[in-house]
Design an enzyme around this catalytic site. Structure first.
Site, PDB file in Angstrom:
ATOM      1  N   GLU A   1      25.569  25.616 -23.416  1.00  0.00           N
ATOM      2  CA  GLU A   1      26.040  25.870 -24.615  1.00  0.00           C
ATOM      3  C   GLU A   1      25.179  27.076 -25.648  1.00  0.00           C
ATOM      4  O   GLU A   1      25.330  27.341 -27.108  1.00  0.00           O
ATOM      5  CB  GLU A   1      24.753  24.578 -24.949  1.00  0.00           C
ATOM      6  CG  GLU A   1      25.277  23.373 -24.079  1.00  0.00           C
ATOM      7  CD  GLU A   1      24.372  22.285 -24.144  1.00  0.00           C
ATOM      8  OE1 GLU A   1      24.682  21.170 -24.198  1.00  0.00           O
ATOM      9  OE2 GLU A   1      23.584  21.574 -24.555  1.00  0.00           O
TER      10      GLU A   1
ATOM     11  N   GLY B   1      26.530  12.632 -24.088  1.00  0.00           N
ATOM     12  CA  GLY B   1      26.185  13.513 -23.069  1.00  0.00           C
ATOM     13  C   GLY B   1      27.272  13.560 -22.541  1.00  0.00           C
ATOM     14  O   GLY B   1      28.589  14.039 -23.010  1.00  0.00           O
TER      15      GLY B   1
ATOM     16  N   TYR C   1      15.654   4.207  -8.919  1.00  0.00           N
ATOM     17  CA  TYR C   1      15.409   5.241  -9.728  1.00  0.00           C
ATOM     18  C   TYR C   1      13.862   6.028  -9.336  1.00  0.00           C
ATOM     19  O   TYR C   1      14.611   7.330  -9.191  1.00  0.00           O
ATOM     20  CB  TYR C   1      15.851   5.111 -11.303  1.00  0.00           C
ATOM     21  CG  TYR C   1      16.056   6.115 -12.237  1.00  0.00           C
ATOM     22  CD1 TYR C   1      16.527   6.972 -11.431  1.00  0.00           C
ATOM     23  CD2 TYR C   1      14.804   6.436 -12.694  1.00  0.00           C
ATOM     24  CE1 TYR C   1      17.237   7.614 -12.939  1.00  0.00           C
ATOM     25  CE2 TYR C   1      14.909   7.603 -13.128  1.00  0.00           C
ATOM     26  CZ  TYR C   1      16.448   8.305 -13.482  1.00  0.00           C
ATOM     27  OH  TYR C   1      16.360   9.293 -14.424  1.00  0.00           O
TER      28      TYR C   1
ATOM     29  N   ASP D   1      47.468   9.436  27.126  1.00  0.00           N
ATOM     30  CA  ASP D   1      45.799  10.478  27.199  1.00  0.00           C
ATOM     31  C   ASP D   1      44.401   9.682  27.272  1.00  0.00           C
ATOM     32  O   ASP D   1      44.567   8.553  26.799  1.00  0.00           O
ATOM     33  CB  ASP D   1      46.204  11.091  26.417  1.00  0.00           C
ATOM     34  CG  ASP D   1      44.350  12.024  26.008  1.00  0.00           C
ATOM     35  OD1 ASP D   1      44.000  12.486  27.414  1.00  0.00           O
ATOM     36  OD2 ASP D   1      44.052  12.234  24.999  1.00  0.00           O
TER      37      ASP D   1
ATOM     38  N   LYS E   1      12.340  23.208 -12.804  1.00  0.00           N
ATOM     39  CA  LYS E   1      13.103  24.632 -14.410  1.00  0.00           C
ATOM     40  C   LYS E   1      12.560  25.142 -14.623  1.00  0.00           C
ATOM     41  O   LYS E   1      12.365  25.905 -14.641  1.00  0.00           O
ATOM     42  CB  LYS E   1      12.439  23.470 -15.832  1.00  0.00           C
ATOM     43  CG  LYS E   1      13.580  22.420 -15.411  1.00  0.00           C
ATOM     44  CD  LYS E   1      15.680  22.392 -15.669  1.00  0.00           C
ATOM     45  CE  LYS E   1      15.695  21.648 -15.613  1.00  0.00           C
ATOM     46  NZ  LYS E   1      17.352  21.410 -15.496  1.00  0.00           N
TER      47      LYS E   1
ATOM     48  N   ASP F   1      40.552  10.651  27.062  1.00  0.00           N
ATOM     49  CA  ASP F   1      39.829  11.281  25.503  1.00  0.00           C
ATOM     50  C   ASP F   1      39.926  11.119  23.814  1.00  0.00           C
ATOM     51  O   ASP F   1      41.167  12.439  24.616  1.00  0.00           O
ATOM     52  CB  ASP F   1      38.733  12.424  26.090  1.00  0.00           C
ATOM     53  CG  ASP F   1      38.433  11.770  27.112  1.00  0.00           C
ATOM     54  OD1 ASP F   1      36.979  11.776  27.873  1.00  0.00           O
ATOM     55  OD2 ASP F   1      38.777  12.307  28.528  1.00  0.00           O
TER      56      ASP F   1
HETATM   57  C1  GDG Z   1      22.286  17.055 -14.567  1.00  0.00           C
HETATM   58  C2  GDG Z   1      22.005  18.706 -13.284  1.00  0.00           C
HETATM   59  C3  GDG Z   1      23.390  19.275 -14.502  1.00  0.00           C
HETATM   60  C4  GDG Z   1      19.619  16.975 -25.991  1.00  0.00           C
HETATM   61  N1  GDG Z   1      18.405  17.556 -26.197  1.00  0.00           N
HETATM   62  C5  GDG Z   1      17.882  17.921 -25.693  1.00  0.00           C
HETATM   63  C6  GDG Z   1      18.573  18.296 -24.642  1.00  0.00           C
HETATM   64  N2  GDG Z   1      19.945  17.457 -24.335  1.00  0.00           N
HETATM   65  C7  GDG Z   1      20.969  17.556 -23.360  1.00  0.00           C
HETATM   66  C8  GDG Z   1      21.544  19.650 -24.132  1.00  0.00           C
HETATM   67  C9  GDG Z   1      22.354  19.746 -22.478  1.00  0.00           C
HETATM   68  C10 GDG Z   1      21.636  18.363 -22.052  1.00  0.00           C
HETATM   69  O1  GDG Z   1      21.274  17.711 -22.519  1.00  0.00           O
HETATM   70  C11 GDG Z   1      20.530  18.877 -20.268  1.00  0.00           C
HETATM   71  O2  GDG Z   1      21.539  19.063 -19.724  1.00  0.00           O
HETATM   72  P1  GDG Z   1      21.444  20.398 -18.223  1.00  0.00           P
HETATM   73  O3  GDG Z   1      22.920  20.511 -17.647  1.00  0.00           O
HETATM   74  O4  GDG Z   1      20.437  21.490 -18.664  1.00  0.00           O
HETATM   75  O5  GDG Z   1      20.807  18.931 -17.218  1.00  0.00           O
HETATM   76  P2  GDG Z   1      20.815  17.777 -16.854  1.00  0.00           P
HETATM   77  O6  GDG Z   1      21.389  16.653 -17.979  1.00  0.00           O
HETATM   78  O7  GDG Z   1      19.307  17.477 -16.662  1.00  0.00           O
HETATM   79  O8  GDG Z   1      21.217  16.945 -15.694  1.00  0.00           O
HETATM   80  C12 GDG Z   1      22.359  19.499 -14.117  1.00  0.00           C
HETATM   81  C13 GDG Z   1      23.480  18.848 -15.655  1.00  0.00           C
HETATM   82  O9  GDG Z   1      23.471  17.495 -14.533  1.00  0.00           O
HETATM   83  C14 GDG Z   1      25.224  17.819 -15.549  1.00  0.00           C
HETATM   84  O10 GDG Z   1      26.089  18.255 -14.581  1.00  0.00           O
HETATM   85  O11 GDG Z   1      24.093  20.457 -15.304  1.00  0.00           O
HETATM   86  O12 GDG Z   1      21.562  21.123 -13.648  1.00  0.00           O
HETATM   87  O13 GDG Z   1      20.604  17.977 -13.448  1.00  0.00           O
HETATM   88  O14 GDG Z   1      23.512  18.782 -22.759  1.00  0.00           O
HETATM   89  O15 GDG Z   1      22.665  20.003 -24.931  1.00  0.00           O
HETATM   90  N3  GDG Z   1      18.074  18.930 -23.336  1.00  0.00           N
HETATM   91  C15 GDG Z   1      17.028  19.395 -23.258  1.00  0.00           C
HETATM   92  N4  GDG Z   1      15.764  19.477 -24.614  1.00  0.00           N
HETATM   93  C16 GDG Z   1      16.397  18.477 -24.826  1.00  0.00           C
HETATM   94  O16 GDG Z   1      16.281  17.823 -26.330  1.00  0.00           O
HETATM   95  N5  GDG Z   1      16.313  20.118 -22.744  1.00  0.00           N
END
Ligand code: GDG
Length: 717
Positions: A370, A29, A88, A486, A268, A488
């Site tokens: 990306e 991640g 969650y 003072d 989205k 207040d």
């Molecule tokens: C939050 C916020 C914010 C890998 N396989 C898939 C996939 N991945 C990877 C992507 C990217 C990541 O997951 C998705 O990143 P995002 O930025 O789109 O968003 P989230 O993880 O949902 O969540 C978001 C982020 O945190 C970071 O602070 O940018 O706004 O919501 O690295 O390569 N992504 C998808 N399908 C896959 O199969 N969609």
């Protein structure tokens, strides 16, 4: 520096349970990647849920799991299926997520999910507290753990705590609808540094704390419970080099590829995106048979009603478009409902001519960055929603309103027909930015700011922190002490309405100790009316200076009056009355020595606009008649210029002849006391610049300081 602890809802590993063996696979991640760059200089441990319900493992298996995590510098937090459902899927994803993404109609507020959210935040705290040392650093992540910084702060005052919020922080108008708004804000304020992706979110957060908790902000700093909290934007980046491999293996397609990759989520904007694509197909038949939309939707939060419904809606729309525009040899949309490992996304990014990222709201959106990194030849075009955090950095993308389906259709056409030079120009500018502000930069800049944070330094203060050591020697020797307060903001916390600041039993007890145990002289020097002071303290032998010293009652009961008549009073009253009508929440306090215009209850942005206007009008009047205009805490005071607190304290000290003087105040009007009593132990209660020698952060801290002085033996001994 001690250990660094990363705390997030999920640990960056997936657990595989097969018969008797447990294996852990790292899941990549953004955060985990970013932290690789600090690991050498800063060892860290990760705390989070391992992704498997506690009851699915026997006691023995859980022990094995703990050991395996331990070997990977991670600590698992045990959560049951019920915890996951209520905390969650419940409070985090059924309340905070939809509200933060502006889906009010999907926001549920159920007491049982809030209880679970509190309980799980506490569980995280219970797990980590056994590992923490007082000078460690903790970095808490995201909206699932908003209460954790507060819990940690209460137990570990000297801990360095950072918090990063990965999703949008909604505007005050939405956030105020949360039943638990105060608890969530107070939870976050346990941190020393609070980070968001964009300045918009910083602004929204600041507007919530100033309005809901009535804190005073100073630029990016919030004074709170004897600490200073920094709030700032740290736009998260990606590891660009990770996306620059395998460029030569791109398969050429006979179609122009439009790519869309998201988690299944209503935020989205996938249905709107499909309508946009449909609009493009309807308006541009010349592209039929020549384009292909690869729509990849990764399963997420399955079995939540709104997600199941969304899946059906997307499937219907895809079938409808394919049915309407497709032919035996051409399918306009390839739809895949599956998630891919990040490595498998690479060829998809690299072969896409157009990347379509049109969330209705998104904290940042890393997919957009990306794509730019992966499409190294610069020939691709990014279409990006204006409401994704990433749009603030990627302004060379074709920016669209994600609700405007015609505009999305038009942007697809523009992207497909954009000249190559222009595509490359835009790509280069974005590439430069994401290369510099990459995920390593994000991690190190956040941690660096957190490490710089000190707990006792007020960047706006020229005074030193008041510790008992600075005055204890003089106090221990003194036989005739004088305490000047003072009221207040010094002896009582400021209240929205002045009438609500009634003296507390703790205050009477403190005065009693000073009078009886130390035979101290005490003066209360206030902007309040003398009558009001007498009604509260008249039964005690104190100096009571009302209206900044216009009236002075001595301990033996005799009174003196100072000052002249106030020829301007009627005019000022008329002017302020007009502003009061325009500023809901403001109120006018008429006093013997002047007029106070209070605006503590007013909407802060409105005050920012109107205040200059009020001051200008009053200044114009002042040029014709002698009056003094003073700015206090959320109050403008107009008073007799011949009267100020400095004159009052001169009289008081001349009368009581002390061998030790402590003077304390929080307000602009108290500065006259500090500058008059240069030899006194002067204490400014609050933050900011002052003539006082020392400062404490608030009323509570001031009482704590006095309590330390009370360890001295009684004067009767
Ligand atoms: C939050 C916020 C914010 C890998 N396989 C898939 C996939 N991945 C990877 C992507 C990217 C990541 O997951 C998705 O990143 P995002 O930025 O789109 O968003 P989230 O993880 O949902 O969540 C978001 C982020 O945190 C970071 O602070 O940018 O706004 O919501 O690295 O390569 N992504 C998808 N399908 C896959 O199969 N969609």
């Amino acid at each position: 520096m001690g250990m660094l602890w990363i705390i997030s809802n999920r640990l960056p590993f997936s657990v595989h349970l097969q018969k008797d063996t447990i294996t852990l696979k790292p899941s990549v991640g953004g955060l985990a990647t970013g932290l690789q760059s600090v690991r050498e200089s800063q060892p860290f441990q990760w705390v989070g849920w391992p992704g498997i319900a506690r009851e699915k493992l026997s006691e023995k298996e859980w022990k094995t799991l703990q050991e395996q995590f331990h070997a990977k510098d991670a600590v698992p937090v045990p959560l049951s299926q019920e915890d996951i459902d209520l905390y969650y899927h419940g409070y985090a994803n059924e309340t905070l997520w939809p509200l933060s993404h502006y889906f009010l109609e999907k926001t549920k507020q159920r007491p049982e999910t809030w209880d679970a959210y509190k309980a799980v935040n506490l569980r995280f705290f219970e797990v980590i507290k056994h590992h923490l040392q007082p000078h460690d650093t903790v970095w808490v992540h995201d909206y699932q753990l908003m209460l954790l910084p507060g819990l940690l702060r209460d137990a570990f005052p000297s801990l360095k705590i950072g918090y990063f919020h990965h999703i949008p922080f909604p505007s005050f108008e939405l956030f105020r609808l949360l039943v638990q708004q105060k608890a969530l804000l107070n939870g976050l304020l346990g941190a020393d540094l609070i980070g968001f992706h964009t300045y918009d979110y910083v602004r929204h957060f600041m507007s919530c704390v100033t309005r809901i908790l009535q804190l005073d902000r100073q630029l990016f700093t919030l004074p709170y419970q004897q600490r200073r909290i920094t709030v700032d934007a740290f736009p998260m980046g990606i590891d660009v080099s990770n996306f620059q491999v395998g460029q030569n293996q791109i398969k050429k397609s006979s179609y122009k590829i439009i790519l869309s990759i998201d988690r299944l989520d209503y935020s989205k904007g996938i249905p709107e995106r499909l309508l946009g694509y449909e609009s493009f197909l309807a308006n541009h038949p010349e592209f039929h048979g020549k384009v292909n939309l690869k729509l990849i939707v990764a399963p997420s939060r399955e079995h939540m009603d709104s997600y199941d419904q969304l899946k059906v809606l997307i499937e219907q729309k895809v079938a409808e478009i394919n049915g309407k525009y497709g032919s035996q040899s051409w399918m306009p949309i390839w739809y895949l409902y599956q998630s891919f490992p990040q490595d498998d996304l690479m060829p998809l990014y690299q072969s896409a001519d157009v990347m379509l990222v049109t969330p209705l709201r998104d904290g940042m959106n890393l997919v957009a960055k990306e794509y730019i990194a992966a499409r190294q030849d610069g020939k691709g075009v990014l279409i990006l929603s204006q409401t994704a955090g990433a749009s603030q950095e990627l302004s060379e993308a074709l920016l669209v309103n994600p609700k405007d389906t015609t505009a999305i259709g038009q942007a697809i056409f523009d992207a497909l027909t954009l000249p190559e030079v222009e595509r490359k120009r835009r790509h280069q500018a974005m590439m430069k930015r994401i290369t510099r502000a990459n995920v390593h930069y994000w991690t190190t800049s956040f941690l660096h700011r957190l490490q710089q944070h000190t707990h006792d330094h007020d960047p706006f203060s020229n005074t030193t922190f008041a510790s008992p050591d600075t005055m204890i020697a003089a106090w221990n020797k003194s036989k005739k002490p004088l305490f000047i307060f003072d009221y207040d903001g010094t002896l009582h916390p400021l209240q929205p309405r002045p009438d609500d600041a009634i003296p507390t039993p703790k205050l009477y007890q403190m005065l009693d100790i000073l009078l009886r145990r130390y035979q101290a002289s005490i003066a209360i020097v206030s902007g309040r009316d003398g009558k009001q002071l007498k009604s509260w303290f008249g039964h005690l032998p104190l100096y009571l200076a009302g209206n900044h010293g216009r009236t002075l009652r001595f301990p033996d009961g005799h009174e003196e009056k100072m000052g002249s008549s106030l020829p301007w009073k009627k005019d000022v009253l008329r002017i302020l009355q007009q502003y009061m009508d325009q500023m809901p929440g403001s109120l006018i306090e008429e006093k013997a020595g002047g007029i106070a215009f209070h605006y503590r209850q007013c909407e802060p942005d409105m005050v920012a606009i109107r205040k200059g206007d009020i001051l200008h009008t009053l200044e114009t009047l002042k040029s014709r008649t002698p009056m003094q205009i003073m700015l206090g805490h959320k109050v403008i005071e107009v008073k007799d210029p011949t009267i100020h607190k400095g004159i009052a304290v001169e009289k008081i000290t001349a009368h009581s002849l002390p061998d030790f003087t402590l003077v304390a105040g929080d307000d602009q009007t108290d500065e006259a006391m500090f500058s008059t009593l240069v030899d006194a132990h002067s204490i400014h209660v609050g933050s900011g610049k002052s003539y006082a020698k020392y400062h404490v952060d608030n009323v509570e801290a001031f009482f704590t300081l006095l309590n330390v002085l009370f360890q001295k033996e009684s004067a009767n001994h």
